[in-house]
Design a protein around this motif. Structure first.
Motif, PDB file in Angstrom:
ATOM      1  N   PRO B  68     -11.635  14.404  28.749  1.00  0.00           N
ATOM      2  CA  PRO B  68     -11.146  15.194  29.875  1.00  0.00           C
ATOM      3  C   PRO B  68     -10.708  14.409  31.092  1.00  0.00           C
ATOM      4  N   PRO B 210     -19.198  14.207  28.031  1.00  0.00           N
ATOM      5  CA  PRO B 210     -19.550  14.839  29.303  1.00  0.00           C
ATOM      6  C   PRO B 210     -20.701  15.830  29.131  1.00  0.00           C
ATOM      7  N   VAL B 212     -21.367  18.695  31.617  1.00  0.00           N
ATOM      8  CA  VAL B 212     -20.873  19.226  32.886  1.00  0.00           C
ATOM      9  C   VAL B 212     -21.324  20.663  33.056  1.00  0.00           C
ATOM     10  N   SER B 218     -19.994  21.333  26.774  1.00  0.00           N
ATOM     11  CA  SER B 218     -18.933  20.383  27.111  1.00  0.00           C
ATOM     12  C   SER B 218     -18.409  19.767  25.831  1.00  0.00           C
ATOM     13  N   ILE B 219     -17.112  19.646  25.769  1.00  0.00           N
ATOM     14  CA  ILE B 219     -16.478  19.098  24.577  1.00  0.00           C
ATOM     15  C   ILE B 219     -16.257  17.607  24.787  1.00  0.00           C
TER      16      ILE B 219
END
Lengths: 148, 235, 369
Positions: B68, B210, B212, B218-219
């Motif tokens: 990301p 991550p 988050v 989170s991916i």
């Protein structure tokens, strides 16, 4: 502590650090609830709700938006309370809705309970004002606010 | 998870002086010396980025993109093991975090480099459905194992943003304003590999993990980066 | 040695050129990446051409998913958008509108159907400005028109201000149901906030009976902000009077009265009892078996098993409540088929649940494969 947080955040505010910015209008409510059927005087708990009269803009506009709710003691019909009305959501007007819980189950006209519980609502004239009075008569059986 | 990560980093901070003292950092390197085949790139700019820390006068830049995060990072060694850092990362152009800080190289062995970084910055996202803005602090650990031209690496970081909320109450006596503070926590890690093309330029390939706004899932993502830098001549 | 980047003569170096890219480029890349994730996330092993139907014991069974929600992100109220955004995984929660546009579009829904092997699907209109949002009848009609062989539409109406708007809304509903591909009515008392036992709204059921349009009703609680969780708005027991007094109206009880707040079975037994008692009641097991709503994976199995035990398999109409996220539609079908296997459904019973009962209720042919 509060002062130091406030000071630092005045600084931070200048830099734009406010995340949630909530605004409320305080309303002191006082009122009397009556029933159309005088035989119900002194019976049951009154569940009272303060609603916006209308909320939302455009395709999201709709009547009634719950702000706060109270339950009066059994038989009590005089109400005083303070409501904090959100003012940043495009809402207008105030309405008080109430119903009489004759069987004490907390549900208006529950499927296994008393199916004669009355309800009613009144528009609070004079809003915005910090002190509002009302008289509300419960005359409609088994009606939610949307049905009145 | 947050406590575990912060605790681990705290232990690393406590342990690092003892580990580092067992092997004092070598003196400022004369980059005109070729070094050995296995050590030639130890003080290269790419390895400085992933292992953290730069010697006095050495500088390095990271430009990386992926998902990301997209990131720009610069570092400059100022001596005594300290490195100044300036960076900016963004999540898909919607969340931004510029920051500045310092790094300290804790472990500096030929094939093990560990450093800690402390950054202060600002975190903001101003998208219509989710907004946040506030000061941000990050504690980060870098661990790299440079051998020859390659350096596998690990980064672990914990990032905290202070979010202030304001409530205004219009009363009969006038408005009353109150403030509340809350914290948004992000943790992230990266596992990757840097390849030094030469002492000035390298490529970075990494997988990002991550964590988050938990419990929102989170991916994991990945990034590719270019690392480059230079140094002052021997004094 | 490397004149571009550093000089050993001590002169300084200004650094290389900065990499810059516009927000628009990043967003486009992100959406392409999400579309790719949509395709990959929904793809079955083998990635071969779309083959419709689900294979059970060597037989390929056609599937109709009666419950899908198209829509537009901007037509979801702000509180619900914030709620949904919090549940999108990072980093997609930084661009929820982009995600939603991809998933909720006719192309996105069709892609989900293809990857699940589903032949046809029902698309729901909804007028719930306080909670779930608005997907107008016109939007549904437009979506159905893009793929008339695969999409059916369920119309809805505004129930707010009913005392003054009843006649106008019923007229609009009738007009919507006259459009091609519009085959039923969608109501959600909890989201639209009107009591299930309020006779003032029975005119909707009367109109539906006149037009031969079955009514799908949301039953059970809902985590969407602005939803009423009061029993009179969620418990299907409050529908019994309406069901009994409108024998010509078909009532499809969606979600089996599931308690989505506490992730429990809720009013399943009430739904089963209503189906056993009244011939005009059907049952739809959507959403309650998702990974989010049934993390232990037991509630959907229990529900399917109980309905078979109770002898109401001929009343079950399959639906998923998708698209929700890439792969959800296929995943929900897989979980439902697995639940039916585990509870002993025969091939014919599965065939009925997956398409046959829908075809019977809506007077349509079962899709051919």
């Amino acid at each position: 502590m509060t002062r130091s947080i406030g000071l630092s955040c005045w600084v931070a505010l200048a830099l734009g650090c406010v995340n949630e910015d909530l605004r409320f209008y305080e309303v002191e409510l006082s009122g009397t609830i009556t029933t159309a059927d005088p035989t119900l005087d002194g019976q049951g708990e009154v569940h009272l709700e303060l609603h916006h009269e209308r909320v939302g803009l455009g395709e999201f506009e709709h009547p009634f938006g719950l702000i706060e709710s109270w339950t009066l003691a059994t038989g009590e019909r005089e109400f005083t309370g303070t409501g904090l009305v959100p003012t940043d959501n495009g809402a207008v007007g105030l309405v008080v809705y109430a119903w009489l819980d004759l069987d004490g189950d907390g549900v208006l006209c529950s499927v296994d309970g008393d199916r004669s519980e009355p309800a009613g609502f009144v528009v609070l004239d004079g809003y915005p004002a910090h002190s509002l009075e009302f008289v509300l008569t419960l005359s409609e059986t088994c009606k939610g606010p949307e049905g009145l | 998870m947050k406590r575990t990560l912060t605790g681990l980093l705290g232990v690393a901070v406590w342990l690092s002086p003892q580990l580092a003292s067992a092997s004092e950092p070598p003196p400022e390197r004369d980059h005109s010396l070729p070094g050995t085949k296995r050590t030639r790139y130890l003080e290269s700019a790419p390895f400085d980025v992933v292992g953290g820390g730069s010697r006095k006068g050495d500088w390095a830049v990271e430009l990386s993109g992926g998902t990301p995060w997209q990131r720009v990072r610069t570092q400059l060694g100022i001596g005594k093991g300290l490195t100044t850092l300036i960076e900016m990362d963004t999540v898909l152009g919607r969340r931004f975090r510029p920051a500045a800080g310092v790094g300290l190289r804790w472990i500096d062995r030929p094939h093990v480099r560990m450093s800690g970084e402390l950054l202060l910055g600002w975190d903001w996202q101003l998208t219509p459905d989710r907004q946040r803005r506030g000061p941000n602090g990050e504690l980060r650990m870098r661990l790299a194992f440079p051998v020859g031209r390659v350096a596998p690496y690990l980064v672990l970081a914990t990032r905290h943003t202070l979010l202030m909320d304001r409530t205004t109450l219009e009363t009969a006596a006038g408005p009353e304003v109150s403030w509340d503070a809350r914290q948004a926590w992000i943790a992230w890690g990266s596992l990757g590999l840097v390849v030094a093309i030469n002492e000035h330029v390298g490529l970075d390939f990494g997988i990002d993990f991550p964590w988050v706004d938990p419990p929102t899932p989170s991916i994991p993502g990945l990034h590719v980066g270019v690392l480059f830098g230079g140094w002052r001549a021997k004094r | 040695m490397t004149p571009l980047l550093g000089r050993r003569d001590g002169t300084s170096f200004d650094g290389g050129g900065a990499v810059s890219y516009t927000h628009g480029v990043i967003r486009t890349v992100h959406r392409l990446a999400f579309a790719l994730a949509l395709a990959l996330g929904s793809a079955s092993f083998g990635c071969s051409e779309t083959e419709l139907g689900v294979v059970v014991d060597g037989q390929r069974l056609p599937v109709i998913d009666m419950h899908l929600h198209p829509g537009e992100w901007s037509s979801i109220p702000p509180a619900t958008r914030a709620f949904l955004t919090r549940n999108f995984p990072f980093p997609f929660n930084t661009d929820p509108e982009g995600v939603a546009e991809t998933v909720l579009s006719p192309e996105g829904i069709a892609s989900e159907l293809d990857n699940a092997g589903i032949s046809q699907a029902g698309l729901f209109a909804i007028y719930a400005p306080r909670s779930a949002g608005v997907a107008t009848n016109e939007l549904i009609q437009a979506h159905v028109a893009t793929k008339p062989a695969r999409f059916f539409g369920f119309a809805s109406l505004k129930t707010d201000d009913w005392a003054t708007r009843e006649a106008a809304e019923l007229t609009r509903l009738e007009q919507a149901l006259a459009e091609p591909g519009m085959i039923g009515v969608k109501l959600a008392h909890a989201h639209q906030r009107f009591r299930m036992d309020d006779p003032a709204y029975y005119s909707i059921y009367e109109l539906a009976a006149q037009l031969g349009a079955p009514i799908y009703l949301h039953t059970g609680t809902s985590p969407a902000p602005g939803t009423s969780q009061d029993p009179a708005y969620t418990d299907p027991a409050y529908l019994e009077d309406a069901i009994a007094s409108h024998p010509q109206t078909v009532f499809i009880l969606g979600h089996l009265g599931y308690d989505f707040i506490n992730k429990q079975i809720g009013a399943l037994e009430t739904c089963i009892s209503l189906a056993q008692t009244y011939e005009n009641v059907y049952l739809e097991p959507s959403a309650l078996g998702s990974a989010f709503s049934d993390p232990e994976g037991t509630n959907l199995v229990m529900a399917m098993g109980r309905m078979r035990e109770a002898g109401v398999v001929d009343r079950i109409i399959y639906g998923s409540d998708g698209p929700q996220s890439p792969g959800f539609v296929k995943g929900y079908l897989d979980r439902t088929v697995a639940a039916m296997r585990e509870t002993g459904y025969t091939i014919d019973e599965m065939r009925a649940v997956l398409a046959g009962n829908f075809a019977k209720v809506f007077n349509m042919p079962v899709p051919t494969l």
